[in-house]
Write a protein that holds these residues in place. Structure first.
Motif, PDB file in Angstrom:
ATOM      1  N   LEU A 107       5.832  21.397  50.446  1.00  0.00           N
ATOM      2  CA  LEU A 107       4.920  21.375  49.308  1.00  0.00           C
ATOM      3  C   LEU A 107       3.530  21.865  49.715  1.00  0.00           C
ATOM      4  O   LEU A 107       2.916  22.694  49.022  1.00  0.00           O
ATOM      5  CB  LEU A 107       4.850  19.956  48.737  1.00  0.00           C
ATOM      6  N   THR A 108       3.027  21.379  50.827  1.00  0.00           N
ATOM      7  CA  THR A 108       1.713  21.782  51.316  1.00  0.00           C
ATOM      8  C   THR A 108       1.674  23.275  51.605  1.00  0.00           C
ATOM      9  O   THR A 108       0.756  23.983  51.179  1.00  0.00           O
ATOM     10  CB  THR A 108       1.342  20.982  52.583  1.00  0.00           C
ATOM     11  N   ALA A 109       2.657  23.772  52.338  1.00  0.00           N
ATOM     12  CA  ALA A 109       2.683  25.194  52.698  1.00  0.00           C
ATOM     13  C   ALA A 109       2.838  26.073  51.457  1.00  0.00           C
ATOM     14  O   ALA A 109       2.165  27.108  51.337  1.00  0.00           O
ATOM     15  CB  ALA A 109       3.805  25.464  53.692  1.00  0.00           C
ATOM     16  N   ALA A 110       3.687  25.669  50.532  1.00  0.00           N
ATOM     17  CA  ALA A 110       3.911  26.475  49.325  1.00  0.00           C
ATOM     18  C   ALA A 110       2.637  26.590  48.497  1.00  0.00           C
ATOM     19  O   ALA A 110       2.298  27.679  48.012  1.00  0.00           O
ATOM     20  CB  ALA A 110       5.042  25.872  48.497  1.00  0.00           C
ATOM     21  N   ILE A 111       1.922  25.487  48.335  1.00  0.00           N
ATOM     22  CA  ILE A 111       0.703  25.531  47.522  1.00  0.00           C
ATOM     23  C   ILE A 111      -0.386  26.297  48.256  1.00  0.00           C
ATOM     24  O   ILE A 111      -1.220  26.968  47.628  1.00  0.00           O
ATOM     25  CB  ILE A 111       0.249  24.114  47.082  1.00  0.00           C
ATOM     26  N   MET A 112      -0.395  26.245  49.583  1.00  0.00           N
ATOM     27  CA  MET A 112      -1.358  27.045  50.350  1.00  0.00           C
ATOM     28  C   MET A 112      -1.079  28.538  50.166  1.00  0.00           C
ATOM     29  O   MET A 112      -2.019  29.335  50.036  1.00  0.00           O
ATOM     30  CB  MET A 112      -1.313  26.665  51.835  1.00  0.00           C
ATOM     31  N   VAL A 113       0.180  28.919  50.164  1.00  0.00           N
ATOM     32  CA  VAL A 113       0.544  30.324  49.943  1.00  0.00           C
ATOM     33  C   VAL A 113       0.112  30.747  48.540  1.00  0.00           C
ATOM     34  O   VAL A 113      -0.496  31.809  48.350  1.00  0.00           O
ATOM     35  CB  VAL A 113       2.060  30.556  50.158  1.00  0.00           C
ATOM     36  N   TRP A 114       0.433  29.925  47.548  1.00  0.00           N
ATOM     37  CA  TRP A 114       0.070  30.238  46.168  1.00  0.00           C
ATOM     38  C   TRP A 114      -1.444  30.393  46.020  1.00  0.00           C
ATOM     39  O   TRP A 114      -1.933  31.364  45.444  1.00  0.00           O
ATOM     40  CB  TRP A 114       0.592  29.138  45.240  1.00  0.00           C
ATOM     41  N   HIS A 115      -2.189  29.443  46.564  1.00  0.00           N
ATOM     42  CA  HIS A 115      -3.645  29.491  46.483  1.00  0.00           C
ATOM     43  C   HIS A 115      -4.190  30.704  47.240  1.00  0.00           C
ATOM     44  O   HIS A 115      -5.110  31.388  46.764  1.00  0.00           O
ATOM     45  CB  HIS A 115      -4.244  28.202  47.033  1.00  0.00           C
TER      46      HIS A 115
ATOM     47  N   PRO B 106      -5.372  21.860  44.060  1.00  0.00           N
ATOM     48  CA  PRO B 106      -5.764  20.852  45.058  1.00  0.00           C
ATOM     49  C   PRO B 106      -5.019  19.531  44.897  1.00  0.00           C
ATOM     50  O   PRO B 106      -4.779  18.823  45.874  1.00  0.00           O
ATOM     51  CB  PRO B 106      -7.268  20.681  44.849  1.00  0.00           C
ATOM     52  N   GLY B 107      -4.634  19.211  43.662  1.00  0.00           N
ATOM     53  CA  GLY B 107      -3.877  17.973  43.447  1.00  0.00           C
ATOM     54  C   GLY B 107      -2.516  18.020  44.112  1.00  0.00           C
ATOM     55  O   GLY B 107      -2.089  17.058  44.766  1.00  0.00           O
TER      56      GLY B 107
END
Length: 149
Positions: free
Chosen positions: A83-91, A107-108
């Motif tokens: 989840l952390t890595a996926a949202i970092m990629v998206w951002h 960020p949430g």
């Protein structure tokens, strides 16, 4: 033990590929500056590859998987890391594309991923503790007893 080995291997491959993606994506978009994509590589290699290799060693030494908390650790930690890595990629992709206003969900969700990683680490230590020192229990009369590992 196999799931730890293959998970560590998968994070190593994905971590290396994320570094390649960062380099090529930013070069292709002629982007210069900071982006979340630049730290996905290190997050996956450190929190995925290296941490799971250390847990693999601990599994070999102390048979962590015999603790009922081990599966909780494994899945909570991995869901948190993905989840952390996926949202970092998206951002990071949004940053490279020049999107300056992002949803508060980003960020949430990243925070939720980090919370799951933290809970996973606590579960790992609790599983390790039970394998090292046993689990404290009480007899029917309330006197302490210990179940050895």
């Amino acid at each position: 033990m196999k799931k730890l080995f293959y998970s560590a291997f998968a994070y190593m491959v994905i971590g290396v590929l994320s570094g390649l993606f960062y380099r090529e994506f930013t070069k292709g978009k002629d982007f210069h500056g900071f982006t979340q994509l630049s730290v996905v590589h290190t997050h996956l290699l450190t929190l995925g590859f290296i941490v799971l290799l250390i847990v693999l060693i601990l599994e070999k030494l102390f048979t962590l998987s015999k603790s009922r908390l081990f599966n909780w650790f494994f899945w909570t930690y991995n869901v948190g890391l993905v989840l952390t890595a996926a949202i970092m990629v998206w951002h990071g992709i949004l940053q490279v594309d020049g999107v300056t206003e992002v949803s508060g969900a980003i960020p949430g969700i990243a925070g939720l991923g980090h919370i799951l990683l933290s809970v996973g680490m606590v579960l790992l230590f609790m599983a390790l503790r039970t394998r090292l020192f046993g689990t404290a229990v009480k007899h029917d009369d309330g006197t302490p007893a210990t179940i050895a590992r």
